[in-house]
Write a protein that holds these residues in place. Structure first.
Motif, short mmCIF file in Angstrom:
data_model
loop_
_atom_site.label_atom_id
_atom_site.label_comp_id
_atom_site.label_asym_id
_atom_site.label_seq_id
_atom_site.Cartn_x
_atom_site.Cartn_y
_atom_site.Cartn_z
N LYS A 203 9.03 -10.94 -6.98
CA LYS A 203 10.25 -11.75 -7.05
C LYS A 203 11.39 -11.13 -6.26
O LYS A 203 12.26 -11.83 -5.77
N LYS A 204 11.37 -9.81 -6.13
CA LYS A 204 12.42 -9.13 -5.36
C LYS A 204 12.11 -9.09 -3.87
O LYS A 204 12.87 -8.55 -3.09
N GLY A 205 10.95 -9.64 -3.47
CA GLY A 205 10.61 -9.71 -2.05
C GLY A 205 9.77 -8.56 -1.54
O GLY A 205 9.52 -8.47 -0.34
N LYS A 206 9.32 -7.69 -2.43
CA LYS A 206 8.47 -6.59 -2.01
C LYS A 206 7.01 -7.05 -2.01
O LYS A 206 6.64 -7.94 -2.77
N ALA A 207 6.21 -6.43 -1.15
CA ALA A 207 4.79 -6.78 -1.07
C ALA A 207 4.00 -5.84 -1.97
O ALA A 207 4.11 -4.63 -1.87
N LYS A 208 3.19 -6.42 -2.85
CA LYS A 208 2.42 -5.66 -3.83
C LYS A 208 0.95 -5.78 -3.47
O LYS A 208 0.47 -6.86 -3.14
N HIS A 209 0.21 -4.66 -3.53
CA HIS A 209 -1.21 -4.68 -3.18
C HIS A 209 -1.95 -3.67 -4.04
O HIS A 209 -1.35 -2.80 -4.66
N PHE A 210 -3.28 -3.81 -4.08
CA PHE A 210 -4.11 -2.83 -4.76
C PHE A 210 -4.60 -1.81 -3.74
O PHE A 210 -4.82 -2.13 -2.58
N ARG A 211 -4.79 -0.58 -4.19
CA ARG A 211 -5.15 0.52 -3.29
C ARG A 211 -6.65 0.54 -3.03
O ARG A 211 -7.45 0.08 -3.83
N ALA A 212 -7.00 1.09 -1.90
CA ALA A 212 -8.41 1.26 -1.52
C ALA A 212 -8.97 2.51 -2.17
O ALA A 212 -8.23 3.35 -2.69
N GLY A 213 -10.28 2.66 -2.15
CA GLY A 213 -10.92 3.88 -2.61
C GLY A 213 -11.42 3.83 -4.03
O GLY A 213 -11.69 4.87 -4.62
N ARG A 214 -11.58 2.66 -4.60
CA ARG A 214 -12.00 2.53 -5.98
C ARG A 214 -13.36 1.83 -6.09
O ARG A 214 -13.82 1.53 -7.17
N GLY A 215 -14.02 1.62 -4.96
CA GLY A 215 -15.25 0.84 -4.97
C GLY A 215 -16.50 1.63 -5.27
O GLY A 215 -17.36 1.19 -6.02
N HIS A 216 -16.64 2.83 -4.67
CA HIS A 216 -17.87 3.60 -4.85
C HIS A 216 -17.56 5.07 -4.64
O HIS A 216 -16.42 5.44 -4.35
N LEU A 217 -18.57 5.93 -4.85
CA LEU A 217 -18.42 7.39 -4.75
C LEU A 217 -17.36 7.89 -5.72
O LEU A 217 -16.52 8.73 -5.39
N LEU A 218 -17.41 7.39 -6.95
CA LEU A 218 -16.37 7.71 -7.93
C LEU A 218 -16.65 8.99 -8.70
O LEU A 218 -15.74 9.50 -9.36
N MET A 219 -17.88 9.51 -8.64
CA MET A 219 -18.19 10.68 -9.46
C MET A 219 -17.50 11.94 -8.97
O MET A 219 -17.25 12.85 -9.75
N ASN A 220 -17.16 12.01 -7.68
CA ASN A 220 -16.50 13.22 -7.20
C ASN A 220 -14.99 13.06 -7.07
O ASN A 220 -14.33 13.85 -6.42
N LYS A 221 -14.44 12.02 -7.69
CA LYS A 221 -12.98 11.84 -7.74
C LYS A 221 -12.51 12.15 -9.16
O LYS A 221 -13.17 11.80 -10.13
N LYS A 222 -11.36 12.78 -9.25
CA LYS A 222 -10.81 13.13 -10.56
C LYS A 222 -10.40 11.86 -11.31
O LYS A 222 -10.08 10.84 -10.71
N SER A 223 -10.38 11.96 -12.64
CA SER A 223 -10.02 10.82 -13.48
C SER A 223 -8.61 10.35 -13.20
O SER A 223 -8.33 9.15 -13.16
#
Length: 66
Positions: free
Chosen positions: A18-38
């Motif tokens: 509503k304030k005119g900012k662009a909102k998006h979801f971040r990349a890097g959540r699709g696969h290879l999740l076991m070696n990323k911290k919680s």
């Protein structure tokens, strides 16, 4: 003057707040999740806002908002 066309790939990925900012979801959540911290996986799941420097190109891709 030609018609303004919306970039459909940008429309599916970005929402304008509503304030005119662009909102998006971040990349890097699709696969290879076991070696990323919680903490990192949790933060990648939250939406974020596009940087101010990118807003000119976002506004060109989404002339009518999204």
């Amino acid at each position: 003057m030609p018609k303004l066309k919306t970039n459909k790939s940008a429309k599916k990925r970005i929402r304008i707040s509503k304030k005119g900012k662009a909102k998006h979801f971040r990349a890097g959540r699709g696969h290879l999740l076991m070696n990323k911290k919680s903490k990192r996986k949790r933060q990648l799941g939250r939406p974020s806002f596009v940087a101010e420097g990118e807003m000119k190109s976002i506004n060109r891709m989404l002339p009518f908002g999204a």
